[in-house]
Design an enzyme around this catalytic site. Structure first.
Site, mmCIF file in Angstrom:
data_model
loop_
_atom_site.group_PDB
_atom_site.id
_atom_site.type_symbol
_atom_site.label_atom_id
_atom_site.label_comp_id
_atom_site.label_asym_id
_atom_site.label_seq_id
_atom_site.Cartn_x
_atom_site.Cartn_y
_atom_site.Cartn_z
ATOM 1 N N SER A 135 98.735 -20.592 -24.977
ATOM 2 C CA SER A 135 98.452 -21.740 -25.840
ATOM 3 C C SER A 135 99.212 -21.534 -27.147
ATOM 4 C CB SER A 135 96.940 -21.815 -26.090
ATOM 5 O OG SER A 135 96.645 -22.775 -27.076
ATOM 6 N N LYS A 161 101.008 -24.421 -23.001
ATOM 7 C CA LYS A 161 100.222 -25.498 -23.625
ATOM 8 C C LYS A 161 100.630 -25.546 -25.078
ATOM 9 C CE LYS A 161 95.419 -25.404 -25.279
ATOM 10 N NZ LYS A 161 94.018 -25.148 -24.888
ATOM 11 N N GLU A 213 94.626 -32.529 -23.060
ATOM 12 C CA GLU A 213 93.314 -31.937 -23.320
ATOM 13 C C GLU A 213 92.667 -32.571 -24.555
ATOM 14 O OE1 GLU A 213 93.634 -27.677 -23.474
ATOM 15 O OE2 GLU A 213 91.595 -27.389 -24.221
ATOM 16 N N ASP A 238 87.508 -30.636 -23.075
ATOM 17 C CA ASP A 238 87.147 -29.306 -23.575
ATOM 18 C C ASP A 238 85.893 -29.497 -24.442
ATOM 19 O OD1 ASP A 238 86.896 -26.981 -25.113
ATOM 20 O OD2 ASP A 238 88.990 -26.828 -25.677
ATOM 21 N N LYS A 262 84.757 -22.969 -20.996
ATOM 22 C CA LYS A 262 84.674 -21.804 -21.893
ATOM 23 C C LYS A 262 83.208 -21.409 -21.896
ATOM 24 C CE LYS A 262 88.213 -23.519 -25.103
ATOM 25 N NZ LYS A 262 88.455 -24.055 -26.459
HETATM 26 O O1 OSB Z 1 91.004 -25.914 -27.999
HETATM 27 O O2 OSB Z 1 91.479 -24.531 -26.512
HETATM 28 C C1 OSB Z 1 91.216 -24.763 -27.689
HETATM 29 C C2 OSB Z 1 91.559 -21.559 -29.784
HETATM 30 C C3 OSB Z 1 90.488 -21.713 -30.642
HETATM 31 C C4 OSB Z 1 89.717 -22.855 -30.568
HETATM 32 C C5 OSB Z 1 89.990 -23.834 -29.621
HETATM 33 C C6 OSB Z 1 91.047 -23.682 -28.729
HETATM 34 C C7 OSB Z 1 91.870 -22.540 -28.842
HETATM 35 C C8 OSB Z 1 93.050 -22.305 -28.025
HETATM 36 C C9 OSB Z 1 93.482 -20.879 -27.841
HETATM 37 O O3 OSB Z 1 93.730 -23.189 -27.560
HETATM 38 C C10 OSB Z 1 93.370 -20.405 -26.448
HETATM 39 C C11 OSB Z 1 93.495 -18.899 -26.332
HETATM 40 O O4 OSB Z 1 92.503 -18.166 -26.550
HETATM 41 O O5 OSB Z 1 94.592 -18.463 -25.997
HETATM 42 MG MG MG Z 2 91.123 -27.099 -26.214
#
Ligand code: OSB
Ligand code: MG
Length: 370
Positions: A135, A161, A213, A238, A262
């Site tokens: 990400s 992403k 997302e 999410d 998550k």
């Molecule tokens: O929206 O997926 C998310 C990190 C902190 C809070 C929200 C998000 C994220 C990430 C990081 O996208 C994902 C990761 O841990 O690599």
């Molecule tokens: Mg997210």
């Protein structure tokens, strides 16, 4: 096991590089690490809370307070043989899912160790490697983003992403897609848009994205159903999904075609498994999100992601993508074909390094049963 002792720590770890999203910029990551001891066993868990209520309404302070006043008193001194018994003891307390998930993980770890089983097996995992991606936060310019993506592809990540935000969206999608026509590619808006941006998301249909997302409000399910009707690209929720009941609402309303799981956001592995199973029965693929966890939370994420309906690559990158030094051994590394190995040792399958943990601890409190 009898829960004899629980310790919680507020940890602060410096990120390798600042992470910018539509919610703001983070250079350090604050979490709560939970340790449970009993019958000679030790279990570890991580609450994926943050310093400020930007992604979630929970913070380090709220989780600390709920652990201290409600969740720890509910289980301390009790005999717990199965995690659902612990969840039943605290289920009267509403919300605070990240706080619950951290304590739940520590109990899963201890109970899996009691049986000599890897957490993955306890949860019903079926795979020994899980597909992963990276990400990438917002960058200074499209050129910088393209270079960052190239570096991650070079490291071996096969799914990218990127974060988007109003005014920093289509241009970034175009730049990355032009440079890398073949990669698995998706975007995450973290709730930064509303339905007036429907034409923008329609324009994204031309770029072969795996998914978009959480484009709309963190509390919305209904408007996403209106947006999804206008798009070919699947929407993935999410922030809006806190429970299996939310997942059912979203799937029945056709608000999304994919769900990100998550454990922190939904209150733990038991609720994650309920969402996973509901989605599997309804033809909705799921994938594992991330909250920049340390190796403790990451070990749990990898175990959960080994369940069969986690078919899309997870936001589960190598320890080094986040932190110079992880607090566990062995650290998590990227394996062949953009996969990560699922730990095979008992429980979470990694050792917590006490000196490293001490170094990142800001505050600590211990609770003992009388
Ligand atoms: O929206 O997926 C998310 C990190 C902190 C809070 C929200 C998000 C994220 C990430 C990081 O996208 C994902 C990761 O841990 O690599
Ligand atoms: Mg997210």
């Amino acid at each position: 096991m009898r829960v004899e002792r629980i310790e919680i720590r507020h940890t602060k770890m410096e990120l390798v590089s600042a992470f910018e999203t539509s919610m703001g910029v983070e250079a350090t990551e604050d979490h709560i690490i939970v340790r449970v001891d009993g019958d000679g066993l030790t279990g570890w868990g991580e609450c994926a809370v943050e310093e400020f209520p930007l992604y979630s309404s929970e913070t380090v302070q709220t989780a600390w307070s709920v652990l201290h006043d409600c969740l720890i008193p509910a289980v301390l001194g009790r005999r717990i043989e199965r995690v659902d018994e612990a969840v039943a003891l605290w289920s009267k307390f509403r919300g605070h899912r990240m706080a619950k998930a951290g304590l739940e993980q520590a109990l899963w770890d201890a109970l899996a160790k009691a049986q000599g089983l890897p957490l993955s097996k306890m949860l019903g995992g079926t795979r020994d490697r899980v597909p992963v991606g990276v990400s990438v936060g917002l960058q200074a310019s499209p050129e910088v983003l393209v270079r960052k993506v190239a570096a991650h592809l070079e490291e071996g990540y096969r799914r990218i992403k990127i974060k988007i935000a109003p005014g920093r969206d289509l241009e970034l999608v175009r730049a990355v897609r032009r440079e890398f026509p073949e990669i698995l590619f998706q975007v995450d808006a973290n709730s930064a848009y509303d339905l007036s941006f429907t034409p923008l998301f329609r324009a994204m249909d031309d770029y072969d994205l795996l998914l978009i997302e959480q484009p709309l409000s963190h509390e919305d399910i209904y408007d996403h159903s209106k947006l999804q009707k206008e798009l070919q690209t699947p929407i993935c929720l999410d922030e809006s999904i806190h429970s299996a009941a939310d997942a059912r609402a979203a799937v029945e309303l056709r608000s999304c075609r994919i769900i990100n799981i998550k454990p922190g956001r939904v209150g733990g592995f038991l609720e994650s498994m309920a969402i996973h199973d509901f989605c599997a029965a309804n033809g909705i693929p799921v994938w594992h999100g991330g909250m920049l966890e340390s190796g403790i939370g990451r070990a749990g994420n990898v175990a959960l992601a080994s369940l069969p309906n986690f078919t899309l690559p997870g936001d589960i990158s190598a320890s080094r993508r986040y932190y110079k030094q992880d607090i566990v051994e062995p650290e998590f590394v990227l394996g062949p074909d953009s996969t990560m190995a699922v730990p095979t040792g008992p429980g979470i399958g990694v050792e917590v390094l006490p000196d490293r943990l001490d170094k990142v601890t800001e505050r600590r409190e211990e609770f003992r049963s009388s």
